[in-house]
Design a protein around this motif. Structure first.
Motif, PDB file in Angstrom:
ATOM      1  N   PRO A  93       0.801  -1.230   0.000  1.00 23.71           N
ATOM      2  CA  PRO A  93       0.000   0.000   0.000  1.00 23.71           C
ATOM      3  C   PRO A  93       0.836   1.284   0.000  1.00 23.71           C
ATOM      4  O   PRO A  93       0.294   2.368  -0.205  1.00 23.71           O
ATOM      5  CB  PRO A  93      -0.802  -0.103   1.312  1.00 23.71           C
ATOM      6  N   LEU A  94       2.145   1.142   0.229  1.00 24.92           N
ATOM      7  CA  LEU A  94       3.009   2.319   0.352  1.00 24.92           C
ATOM      8  C   LEU A  94       3.896   2.540  -0.875  1.00 24.92           C
ATOM      9  O   LEU A  94       4.701   3.484  -0.872  1.00 24.92           O
ATOM     10  CB  LEU A  94       3.917   2.174   1.582  1.00 24.92           C
ATOM     11  N   VAL A  95       3.767   1.706  -1.887  1.00 25.83           N
ATOM     12  CA  VAL A  95       4.614   1.864  -3.070  1.00 25.83           C
ATOM     13  C   VAL A  95       4.431   3.263  -3.656  1.00 25.83           C
ATOM     14  O   VAL A  95       3.303   3.685  -3.937  1.00 25.83           O
ATOM     15  CB  VAL A  95       4.293   0.787  -4.124  1.00 25.83           C
ATOM     16  N   GLY A  96       5.534   3.968  -3.797  1.00 25.19           N
ATOM     17  CA  GLY A  96       5.493   5.336  -4.326  1.00 25.19           C
ATOM     18  C   GLY A  96       5.509   6.414  -3.265  1.00 25.19           C
ATOM     19  O   GLY A  96       5.612   7.601  -3.610  1.00 25.19           O
ATOM     20  N   LEU A  97       5.432   6.023  -1.981  1.00 25.75           N
ATOM     21  CA  LEU A  97       5.506   7.032  -0.923  1.00 25.75           C
ATOM     22  C   LEU A  97       6.920   7.613  -0.890  1.00 25.75           C
ATOM     23  O   LEU A  97       7.884   6.884  -0.675  1.00 25.75           O
ATOM     24  CB  LEU A  97       5.169   6.407   0.434  1.00 25.75           C
TER      25      LEU A  97
END
Length: 299
Positions: A104-108
């Protein structure tokens, strides 16, 4: 306000996730979110960031006063626009337990402080106290030296300079609610930087492990502080902060269903299998912990 455009990188980058993280800061001081805009204040300049299409649009009066290149350089660094985490995501995708946390955090973006000095002083305040209280006392510190513009639920401040903190007394810094030893460490480091005896910013050009060794030579700096200064200032996590109690709780929750004894060994044994990415894995575990544990605070 004048504006400049910073192209989005070719790798995964989600500005909206950065806004979601900042919304969970209980006592905003360096960063404030209003709607879809992130605000910072530095060198007397109020800077706004907003994603428009395939670019981050930077707005600020300083862009028209000969400061455009400096503001763009600082913005790229602070917004993590040059930090490609694709190799880490590929590793995480091959491990179901880690991918459950990371997906869910890919690209944070890994948001960084403007200076190593800022990262070090804020982390000294954070030693041995809760994150929420540390945020409150960091804001207290900034309010002592600056009167920033008011935005939404709080003012946004610039961080005090080494020269300002070098002139501070122990009694003045009592308002930070930290030990005298840590107050003295802050003042001593500020004096050393202000006098030129200590060049903290030089670690920006070092490999992370060399930077870690450099920081570990400072009085009042241990493993947790040195490792996290490198993360907060440089966006690199060479080691695991196994003595971080929040990380221990997060590892217990996400990898062991909340079972077992929280301990440094639990963190080390769980994350060590990720090799060179163990420290970054720990960082993402903490990010997921913050996003789930702390609800967004209303503007």
């Amino acid at each position: 306000m004048k504006e400049a455009r910073l192209p989005l990188p070719p790798f995964a980058y989600r500005f909206n996730l950065l806004l979601e993280f900042v919304k969970r800061i209980a006592h905003p001081a360096r960063l404030v979110v209003q709607d879809d805009t992130l605000w910072r204040y530095t060198d007397g300049e109020l800077i706004a960031y907003r994603q428009e299409g395939d670019a981050i649009v930077v707005r600020g009066e300083g862009l028209s006063q000969g400061k455009e290149e400096r503001i763009k350089r600082i913005s790229r660094h602070c917004l993590g626009l040059g930090r490609d985490l694709s190799a880490f995501y590929d590793l995480a995708a091959r491990d179901p337990a880690l991918w459950h946390v990371v997906a869910p955090l890919v690209g944070l973006p890994i948001f960084c402080s403007e200076t190593v000095f800022e990262a070090l002083i804020t982390l000294i305040i954070e030693q041995h106290i809760s994150w929420k209280n540390a945020l409150r006392y960091q804001r207290t510190l900034m309010r002592m030296f600056d009167s920033g513009p008011f935005l939404g639920r709080g003012a946004v401040y610039q961080f005090p300079s080494p020269q300002q903190l070098a002139r501070a007394s122990r009694s003045e810094l009592k308002a930070l609610k930290i030990t005298n030893r840590r107050i003295d460490t802050i003042i001593d480091i500020a004096k050393a930087v202000a006098s030129g005896a200590l060049d903290l910013e030089s670690i920006d050009a070092m490999e992370p492990r060399a930077a870690y060794d450099h920081l570990m030579k400072l009085n009042g700096v241990g493993h947790w502080t040195a490792n996290n200064v490198i993360g907060r200032a440089l966006g690199a996590y060479p080691f695991v902060s196994q003595n971080d109690v929040a990380l221990q709780a997060a590892v217990q929750l996400f990898f062991h269903d909340g079972k077992g004894q929280k301990s440094p060994d639990l963190v080390t044994n769980t994350l060590s299998r990720y090799g060179e990415y163990a420290g970054l894995a720990g960082h993402f575990v903490l990010l997921r912990w913050v996003l789930e544990r702390y609800p967004p605070i209303a503007p």
